[in-house]
Design an enzyme around this catalytic site. Sequence first.
Site, PDB file in Angstrom:
ATOM      1  N   SER A 242       0.822  -1.201   0.000  1.00 45.19           N
ATOM      2  CA  SER A 242       0.000   0.000   0.000  1.00 45.19           C
ATOM      3  C   SER A 242       0.854   1.248   0.000  1.00 45.19           C
ATOM      4  O   SER A 242       1.973   1.265   0.499  1.00 45.19           O
ATOM      5  CB  SER A 242      -0.944  -0.004   1.198  1.00 45.19           C
ATOM      6  OG  SER A 242      -0.375   0.723   2.264  1.00 45.19           O
ATOM      7  N   LYS A 243       0.289   2.264  -0.575  1.00 43.35           N
ATOM      8  CA  LYS A 243       0.985   3.535  -0.722  1.00 43.35           C
ATOM      9  C   LYS A 243       1.385   4.095   0.635  1.00 43.35           C
ATOM     10  O   LYS A 243       2.438   4.689   0.784  1.00 43.35           O
ATOM     11  CB  LYS A 243       0.044   4.492  -1.451  1.00 43.35           C
ATOM     12  CG  LYS A 243       0.646   5.839  -1.776  1.00 43.35           C
ATOM     13  CD  LYS A 243      -0.426   6.717  -2.396  1.00 43.35           C
ATOM     14  CE  LYS A 243       0.123   8.103  -2.729  1.00 43.35           C
ATOM     15  NZ  LYS A 243      -0.903   8.954  -3.326  1.00 43.35           N
ATOM     16  N   ARG A 244       0.513   3.900   1.608  1.00 39.17           N
ATOM     17  CA  ARG A 244       0.771   4.501   2.911  1.00 39.17           C
ATOM     18  C   ARG A 244       1.852   3.774   3.694  1.00 39.17           C
ATOM     19  O   ARG A 244       2.707   4.403   4.308  1.00 39.17           O
ATOM     20  CB  ARG A 244      -0.517   4.551   3.726  1.00 39.17           C
ATOM     21  CG  ARG A 244      -1.487   5.607   3.224  1.00 39.17           C
ATOM     22  CD  ARG A 244      -2.706   5.712   4.113  1.00 39.17           C
ATOM     23  NE  ARG A 244      -2.336   5.847   5.524  1.00 39.17           N
ATOM     24  CZ  ARG A 244      -3.134   5.477   6.528  1.00 39.17           C
ATOM     25  NH1 ARG A 244      -4.296   4.939   6.278  1.00 39.17           N
ATOM     26  NH2 ARG A 244      -2.746   5.647   7.769  1.00 39.17           N
TER      27      ARG A 244
END
Length: 468
Positions: A242-244
């Site tokens: 995930s990007k986060r």
Amino acid sequence: MSVPERAPPRLRFAPSPTGFFHVGGARTALYNWAVARRLGGTFVLRIEDTDEARNRPEWTEGIIESLAWIGISADDPTFEGPYFQSSYAADHVEAAARLYQSGAAYYCDLTPDEVQARAKAGGKPGYDGFSRDRGLEPAPGRVLRFRVPDGATVVSDLVRGEVEFDNEHIEDFVLLRGNGTPMFLLANVVDDAAMAITHVVRAEEHLPNTPKQQMLWQALGREPPTWAHVPVLVNEQRKKLSKRRDKVALEQYRAEGYLADAMVNYLMTLGWAPAGETEIVPWSRIEAEFRLEDVNHAPAFFDLKKLAAFNGEYIRMLPLDEFIARCDEWLPPDWDRAVFARMAEHVQTRVVTMADVAPMVDFLFLPDPEIDEGSWNKTMASEFSAPLLRDVVEAFDSTAFVAAELKTTLEVIAERHEQKLGKAQAPVRVAVTGRTVGPPLFESLEVMGRDETLRRLRATLERLERHE
RNA sequence: GCCCCCAUCGUCUAGUGGCCUAGGACACCACCCUUUCAAGGUGGCGGCACGGGUUCGAAUCCCGUUGGGGGUGCCA
């Protein structure tokens, strides 16, 4: 003998239009590209644009640029696009109207809250088909829902085989919102049909939506495409990247000095392996050998260490002059390229990424070496360091300043101080480079030259004497 | 909750019923080479999740269990 007629495949790739390009997306793009190239088909880039994306053309540019970096060339006729979903908006509404007229879809006036309340009361999740037979006309605020037929939907998937979904578990999903705009699912299918897409290769998270899309294709009177749902990439916790949480932006790897070829090769080994003894293979072989049918079914962990190993190997495979040329953009503009070139062969076997290049040889270009205190304390604490350094200064003043001579000279001095060469070179190295590790010392000294070497050695001696 | 997918060394994989006392790569460890560090060479550690079938024979086929993941929007 006649060759069977077969339309050239058209594969489409539909990244979400966020501002960066994901490594997982890159791998999917590569899969698509490899298949399109091998089969002599076309690879279509279609951006599933949103209002936000429409106002940010740089997002699309970023995707194009990232694709170009990993070798998916916009110049190649195999590659088409970008196209935008919005350019088919009229088709979306028209298809919805057809579905309504044929009875494959119907209008419903329930609000989301009401749908939820009924689901709760009925004890079954999702929409319960309340308006199926109410014969509602289109009107503002009413959504168009697809009438999911009885029976089962079998999705034939290139990587997973046949996956059967019982339609009983698929609710009558929304095609058109209350404001008349099409939902993603509809838009997607209409676009694919309009563009004559034959293969849809995407991440497995889309598999549960596939029966819905397939039913739409059929309701629209079209033959569904060939599906291929490839496993996702996961982090060390086995969660989808995930990007986060994770470092996923392709651009970031480029900025950190990973080579595109290494990245491409590594990405392709996640879920697939080329035949033979080694995983390090050129794209030409990947393109020739890659089959969707051979892709693994299980999620793969994106292992930075292995990527780094691949990258190091790709760097070392570069011919020396190409390595030097590639280093250029990684070096400060004011560094003397000729000086660097003399050290390049020693740098090449020691770096993992291109970003490691400059820090490895910075001591040659800085007015003074940056002294690492840990290295200094460890090395200069030795009894023999100062006296040995004095001998070195004296000897280096007159020896021929070439690596072999410098080595011989230090060997003699080392013996005099009853030290092995490995030990004896340490204070010299720290004095001149500031660290205990680095490229080969005598070669570095030769490149640095007699004057600067002696100046640094003397400066070190002064510092030592001051502390005594 | 419901639906779907998945399961070979720590990790990525080879393996499609006998070539498997399971092969390779990364990581790790040791040794060799060596002016530090690398690179290179040699060797080592380490795996078919579990239980039932089917079969002369199963990592490979079937069923179940367990464990993981994904999906369940008037998001895309």
